[in-house]
Design a protein around this motif. Structure first.
Motif, short mmCIF file in Angstrom:
data_model
loop_
_atom_site.label_atom_id
_atom_site.label_comp_id
_atom_site.label_asym_id
_atom_site.label_seq_id
_atom_site.Cartn_x
_atom_site.Cartn_y
_atom_site.Cartn_z
N TRP A 33 0.84 -1.21 0.00
CA TRP A 33 0.00 0.00 0.00
C TRP A 33 0.87 1.25 0.00
O TRP A 33 0.66 2.18 -0.81
N ARG A 34 1.84 1.31 0.91
CA ARG A 34 2.68 2.49 1.02
C ARG A 34 3.54 2.69 -0.22
O ARG A 34 3.80 3.83 -0.64
N GLY A 35 3.97 1.58 -0.84
CA GLY A 35 4.76 1.70 -2.05
C GLY A 35 4.00 2.38 -3.18
O GLY A 35 4.52 3.30 -3.83
N TYR A 36 2.77 1.94 -3.42
CA TYR A 36 1.98 2.58 -4.47
C TYR A 36 1.62 4.01 -4.10
O TYR A 36 1.58 4.90 -4.96
N ALA A 37 1.38 4.26 -2.81
CA ALA A 37 1.04 5.61 -2.37
C ALA A 37 2.20 6.58 -2.63
O ALA A 37 2.02 7.65 -3.22
N VAL A 38 3.41 6.20 -2.21
CA VAL A 38 4.55 7.10 -2.35
C VAL A 38 4.99 7.23 -3.81
O VAL A 38 5.30 8.33 -4.28
N ASN A 39 5.01 6.12 -4.54
CA ASN A 39 5.55 6.12 -5.90
C ASN A 39 4.60 6.66 -6.95
O ASN A 39 5.05 7.16 -7.99
N LEU A 40 3.30 6.56 -6.71
CA LEU A 40 2.34 6.93 -7.75
C LEU A 40 1.23 7.87 -7.26
O LEU A 40 0.98 8.90 -7.89
N VAL A 41 0.59 7.53 -6.16
CA VAL A 41 -0.53 8.35 -5.70
C VAL A 41 -0.05 9.73 -5.24
O VAL A 41 -0.67 10.75 -5.55
N ALA A 42 1.07 9.77 -4.50
CA ALA A 42 1.57 11.05 -4.01
C ALA A 42 1.91 12.02 -5.15
O ALA A 42 1.48 13.18 -5.11
N PRO A 43 2.67 11.60 -6.18
CA PRO A 43 2.90 12.53 -7.29
C PRO A 43 1.60 13.03 -7.92
O PRO A 43 1.48 14.23 -8.22
N ALA A 44 0.64 12.14 -8.11
CA ALA A 44 -0.63 12.54 -8.70
C ALA A 44 -1.34 13.56 -7.82
O ALA A 44 -1.88 14.57 -8.31
N ALA A 45 -1.35 13.32 -6.52
CA ALA A 45 -2.04 14.22 -5.59
C ALA A 45 -1.38 15.59 -5.56
O ALA A 45 -2.08 16.63 -5.55
N LEU A 46 -0.07 15.64 -5.55
CA LEU A 46 0.63 16.92 -5.47
C LEU A 46 0.52 17.70 -6.78
O LEU A 46 0.41 18.93 -6.77
N ILE A 47 0.55 16.99 -7.90
CA ILE A 47 0.33 17.66 -9.19
C ILE A 47 -1.06 18.28 -9.21
O ILE A 47 -1.24 19.43 -9.63
N ARG A 48 -2.03 17.52 -8.76
CA ARG A 48 -3.42 18.02 -8.70
C ARG A 48 -3.51 19.28 -7.84
O ARG A 48 -4.29 20.19 -8.14
N ALA A 49 -2.69 19.36 -6.80
CA ALA A 49 -2.74 20.51 -5.90
C ALA A 49 -2.16 21.77 -6.52
O ALA A 49 -2.65 22.88 -6.27
N VAL A 50 -1.09 21.63 -7.32
CA VAL A 50 -0.42 22.82 -7.85
C VAL A 50 -0.83 23.17 -9.27
O VAL A 50 -0.57 24.29 -9.74
N LEU A 51 -1.46 22.26 -9.98
CA LEU A 51 -1.79 22.50 -11.39
C LEU A 51 -2.72 23.69 -11.61
O LEU A 51 -2.48 24.48 -12.55
N PRO A 52 -3.77 23.89 -10.80
CA PRO A 52 -4.65 25.04 -11.05
C PRO A 52 -3.93 26.37 -11.08
O PRO A 52 -4.20 27.22 -11.94
#
Length: 251
Positions: free
Chosen positions: A94-113
Motif C-alpha cells: 500500500w505504502r509503495g503505491y502511495a509514495v511512488n504513484l498516488v503522491a505525485p498525482a495528488a501533489l500535481i493536482r494541488a499545484v496544477l490550477p
C-alpha cells in the motif's frame, strides 16, 4: 547556463541521496527550494515534514501546496520493495503505491490550477528504467513507476502545447542508500551498471532546465526498453537467468 532566479521549486524526497543533490543544484541556479520529506532537508531553503504514504498526510501537504506559489514541482520521493511478490506485506504494498504513484498525482493536482491560471509552470516526475522494462522481484515498484510514466504522458497530452511542461525522467540504478544491499548484490551478480548519484542529479537538472518531455538514462537500458515494446518475449528469455539468480538470493 539557464537561471531559475525567483522561481519557487518544491522537491519531494529532498533529504535523500538524489533529492538533496538536485536541490543543491537548483538552488545554485537561483531557485528558492522547498523540500518535502520525513526529515529536514539541509540543502533546501525551507523544509516541510510530510507523510506521503497516507491519505491524511497527502491531504495535508496538498492543501499546503495549493496555498503556496509553486513554479516547479519535482517528484523524487520513492519507495522500493525487492523480493518475492507473495512475501510483500500488505501495508508495504500500500505504502509503495502511495509514495511512488498516488503522491505525485495528488501533489500535481494541488499545484496544477495555479500553474494553469498563470499559464506557466513545470511538473517533473522521477521514474525508473524498471518502469520501462519490468523486472521480476520488483513487480510492485516496476508497475508503480510504469504508472507514473503513464500519468506524465497522459497529463502532458491533456495540458497540450501551453506554458506548462511535464517532464518524465527514468534513471537506472544509482549508488545510493535507496538500493538495499540485496539489490546491490542482485545487480552485481547480473553485471548491471549503476550510476554515481551526482551524474543522475546532473541529468535531472539538465532535463528540468531544457524542459524535456522524457529522458531515459542508460544506452543499454534504452535498447532493452525498445525491444521490450516490440518483442517482449525476447526480453522474457533474456531476463529469465537473472530472475533465477534473484530467486536464489531468497531461498
Amino acid at each position: 547556463m539557464k537561471r531559475l532566479d525567483g522561481k519557487h521549486v518544491v522537491i519531494t524526497g529532498a533529504a535523500g541521496g538524489i533529492g538533496s543533490l538536485v536541490a543543491e543544484r537548483l538552488a545554485e541556479r537561483g531557485a528558492h527550494v522547498i523540500g518535502i520529506d520525513r526529515i529536514g532537508c539541509p540543502k533546501c531553503h525551507d523544509s516541510i515534514l510530510a507523510d506521503l504514504s497516507s491519505e491524511a498526510g497527502l491531504a495535508e501537504i496538498s492543501a499546503t501546496l495549493a496555498g503556496m506559489h509553486v513554479d516547479l514541482l519535482v517528484n523524487i520521493a520513492g519507495m522500493q520493495y525487492f523480493g518475492p511478490f507473495e512475501d510483500q506485506p500488505l501495508d508495504n504494498l500500500w505504502r509503495g503505491y502511495a509514495v511512488n504513484l498516488v503522491a505525485p498525482a495528488a501533489l500535481i493536482r494541488a499545484v496544477l490550477p495555479q500553474m494553469q491560471q498563470r499559464g506557466d509552470g513545470q511538473v517533473v516526475n522521477i521514474g525508473s528504467m524498471l518502469g520501462a522494462v519490468k523486472y521480476p522481484f520488483f513487480a510492485s515498484y516496476s508497475s508503480a513507476k510504469a504508472g507514473l510514466q503513464g500519468l506524465s504522458e497522459g497529463l502532458r497530452r491533456e495540458i497540450g502545447a501551453g506554458g506548462i511542461a511535464v517532464t518524465y525522467i527514468a534513471p537506472r540504478a544509482a549508488r545510493t542508500a535507496f538500493n538495499s544491499p540485496a539489490v546491490m548484490r542482485f545487480m552485481e551478480l547480473n553485471k548491471m551498471k549503476t550510476d554515481e548519484p551526482e551524474f543522475v542529479a546532473d541529468r535531472i537538472v539538465a532535463a528540468i532546465l531544457e524542459r524535456r518531455k522524457e529522458v531515459f538514462i542508460g544506452f543499454q537500458e534504452r535498447l532493452f526498453m525498445r525491444l521490450n515494446a516490440l518483442v517482449p518475449r525476447l526480453i522474457d528469455m533474456g531476463i529469465s537467468p537473472q530472475a533465477a539468480k534473484a530467486r536464489h538470493l531468497f531461498q
